[in-house]
Design an enzyme around this catalytic site. Structure first.
Site, short mmCIF file in Angstrom:
data_model
loop_
_atom_site.label_atom_id
_atom_site.label_comp_id
_atom_site.label_asym_id
_atom_site.label_seq_id
_atom_site.Cartn_x
_atom_site.Cartn_y
_atom_site.Cartn_z
N SER A 49 13.56 -5.64 6.22
CA SER A 49 14.27 -4.45 6.18
C SER A 49 15.68 -4.24 6.90
O SER A 49 15.94 -3.27 7.42
CB SER A 49 13.29 -3.46 6.56
OG SER A 49 12.15 -3.22 5.79
N SER A 50 16.40 -5.38 6.79
CA SER A 50 17.83 -5.15 7.09
C SER A 50 18.66 -4.13 6.31
O SER A 50 19.48 -3.25 6.99
CB SER A 50 18.52 -6.55 6.92
OG SER A 50 18.43 -7.02 5.62
N ASP A 104 9.87 1.04 4.74
CA ASP A 104 11.05 0.54 5.68
C ASP A 104 11.83 1.61 6.38
O ASP A 104 12.04 1.53 7.48
CB ASP A 104 11.99 -0.20 4.72
CG ASP A 104 11.11 -1.23 3.61
OD1 ASP A 104 10.09 -1.59 4.29
OD2 ASP A 104 11.84 -1.70 2.76
N GLU A 159 18.47 4.65 -1.05
CA GLU A 159 17.89 3.12 -1.71
C GLU A 159 17.36 3.20 -3.02
O GLU A 159 17.62 2.69 -4.06
CB GLU A 159 17.01 2.55 -0.88
CG GLU A 159 16.70 0.98 -1.07
CD GLU A 159 16.56 -0.20 -0.26
OE1 GLU A 159 16.90 0.11 1.08
OE2 GLU A 159 16.27 -1.08 -0.75
N THR A 165 0.92 -1.33 0.00
CA THR A 165 0.05 0.01 0.03
C THR A 165 0.84 1.21 0.01
O THR A 165 0.45 2.36 -0.42
CB THR A 165 -0.76 0.21 1.21
OG1 THR A 165 -0.17 -0.26 2.28
CG2 THR A 165 -2.26 -0.93 1.07
N ASP A 166 2.08 1.10 0.49
CA ASP A 166 2.91 2.29 0.66
C ASP A 166 3.10 3.08 -0.73
O ASP A 166 2.96 4.28 -0.88
CB ASP A 166 4.27 2.16 1.30
CG ASP A 166 5.22 1.23 0.64
OD1 ASP A 166 4.87 0.58 -0.33
OD2 ASP A 166 6.44 1.49 1.16
N TYR A 203 7.88 -7.44 -7.54
CA TYR A 203 7.69 -6.33 -6.88
C TYR A 203 7.63 -5.08 -7.96
O TYR A 203 6.37 -4.36 -8.18
CB TYR A 203 8.67 -5.74 -6.00
CG TYR A 203 8.68 -4.73 -5.24
CD1 TYR A 203 7.95 -4.74 -3.93
CD2 TYR A 203 9.07 -3.45 -5.60
CE1 TYR A 203 7.39 -3.61 -3.36
CE2 TYR A 203 8.76 -2.27 -5.09
CZ TYR A 203 8.00 -2.49 -3.52
OH TYR A 203 7.86 -1.16 -3.01
#
Ligand code: GLA
Length: 392
Positions: free
Chosen positions: A133-134, A179, A167, A43-44, A228
């Site tokens: 989310s490392s 994240d 990122e 949803t983000d 994705y």
């Protein structure tokens, strides 16, 4: 369960590694948590809502300024060294983890913020590459180190946005804002409701007696990057065809009335996102009131949508869903992260955590032959210095 900063053994071990590598003591300790989403898959980037939990598994960076333009890193998890010059913009091909730190340096510099060289040991209890989310934890902890040494201060939301840019632009992954926001804005004992349109957050306390358990399918997420990107473009196509900015901007009633204007796959993706968005708000209410039946129902609906409409569930995830739902103490369970393997999440009765963990392990092993990891986690505060470990 309260998250505590002080983990003496971990600190000793990291300090020892620092001494072995660099022959001195670290002068500052930064930390940033991983996250698990309790509701709001994909949803983000549709500018919707996510109910996210910054978790008590985090990345620590023990650092010491080295009065140079070099950043020298040692990853305790990977047992690897890496270094880069703050004046170089070349990414590393062989040590991709270095790019998260270097990417943060690059965006900070682009913002005119001072960056200085340091030596550092990185130690993470966020499982790597499993959907927790490392990478965001490493970015946000790095930003905290640069901030402490550079002598400037960024608000947590600004730091989150810069780490997302690192990122997107430097590492080259087109992730949404979830994240990094989770990692920078966490609050003790609370989940966060994040509105990805105006980037506001509000704390949502988890009802007394409940705990979050993360169940790792340990199935590799090989297709995740390509799938994705595909999901993202399908959502964008839906918005374009519907003449709206993002799927956030349409109600279920409106979408149902116009669904036949969309190609089949795009329609399925949209139906999931619009329903999932509403489920975030519904879960907030259910968590506040501790309505266990409603929580279980919402999480189950989310999983069915993820499986049948958004199509991000692999066979190991379906096996894990069953393993979680058959374990004692479960309140509800669903997918987490981007999907396609990796970790899933359950809300459980706090006093049944150990029996839940054992039952999930046995159920999943029986079904798949793989031993899963189960992490029972607490809500953790957002990225910052470890206060009691700061040295003058
Ligand atoms: C990944 C991305 C996030 C978000 C989730 C799915 O974790 O990095 O931005 O899109 O997938 O909700």
């Amino acid at each position: 369960m309260l998250y505590t900063y002080t983990d003496g053994l971990r600190r000793e071990r990291v300090a020892q590694l620092f001494h072995d590598k660099f022959g001195s003591e670290p002068t500052l300790w930064a930390r940033a948590p991983g996250r698990v989403d309790l509701m709001g898959s994909h949803t983000d980037y549709n500018l919707g809502y996510v109910l996210t939990l910054p978790i008590s598994r985090d990345t620590w960076i023990a650092a010491r300024p080295n009065a140079s333009r070099m950043v020298r890193l040692y990853s305790a998890n990977l047992n690897e060294d890496a270094s880069f010059s703050l004046d170089e913009q070349e990414k590393s091909v062989s040590k991709r983890w270095r790019n998260y730190v270097q990417g943060v340096a690059s965006v900070l510099q682009a913002e005119g913020l001072r960056t200085d060289g340091f030596d550092a040991v990185i130690h993470s209890t966020v499982p790597l590459e499993s959907g927790l989310s490392s990478s965001a934890a490493l970015e946000c902890a790095s930003a905290v180190v640069f901030q402490a040494i550079g002598g400037w201060t960024l608000a947590p939301d600004a730091m989150a946005r810069l780490c997302q840019r690192a990122e997107n632009e430097f590492v080259g992954v087109r992730c949404g804002v979830l994240d990094q926001y989770s990692s920078c804005l966490g609050e003790e004992e609370c989940a966060l409701l994040l509105d990805c349109r105006n980037l506001s957050t509000r704390p949502v306390p988890i009802a007394r007696g409940m705990q979050v358990a993360i169940c790792d399918t340990r199935a590799p997420r090989q297709l995740a990057a390509a799938e994705y990107a595909l999901r993202r473009s399908q959502c964008e196509e839906a918005a374009a065809r519907l003449g709206i900015r993002a799927l956030r901007d349409i109600t279920m009633a409106e979408l149902s009335a116009r669904a036949n204007q969309l190609p089949v796959e795009v329609r399925k993706r949209s139906l999931f996102i619009v329903a999932e968005n509403q489920r975030v708000l519904d879960l907030e209410a259910a968590l506040r009131s501790g309505n266990r039946a409603k929580i279980g129902q919402l999480l189950a609906e989310s999983f069915v949508g993820a499986r049948d409409l958004f199509e991000i569930c692999s066979p190991p995830m379906i096996a894990m869903m069953r393993a979680m739902l058959e374990a004692p103490g479960v309140i509800g369970a669903r997918q987490a992260g981007a999907g396609f393997g990796g970790c899933m999440v359950a809300l459980i009765e706090q006093d049944r955590a150990e029996t839940f963990r054992a039952a999930v392990a046995a159920n999943y092993r029986r079904a798949t032959g793989t031993h899963p990891e189960v992490y029972v986690v607490a809500a953790a505060p957002g990225a910052g210095l470890l206060p009691e470990m700061v040295r003058a």
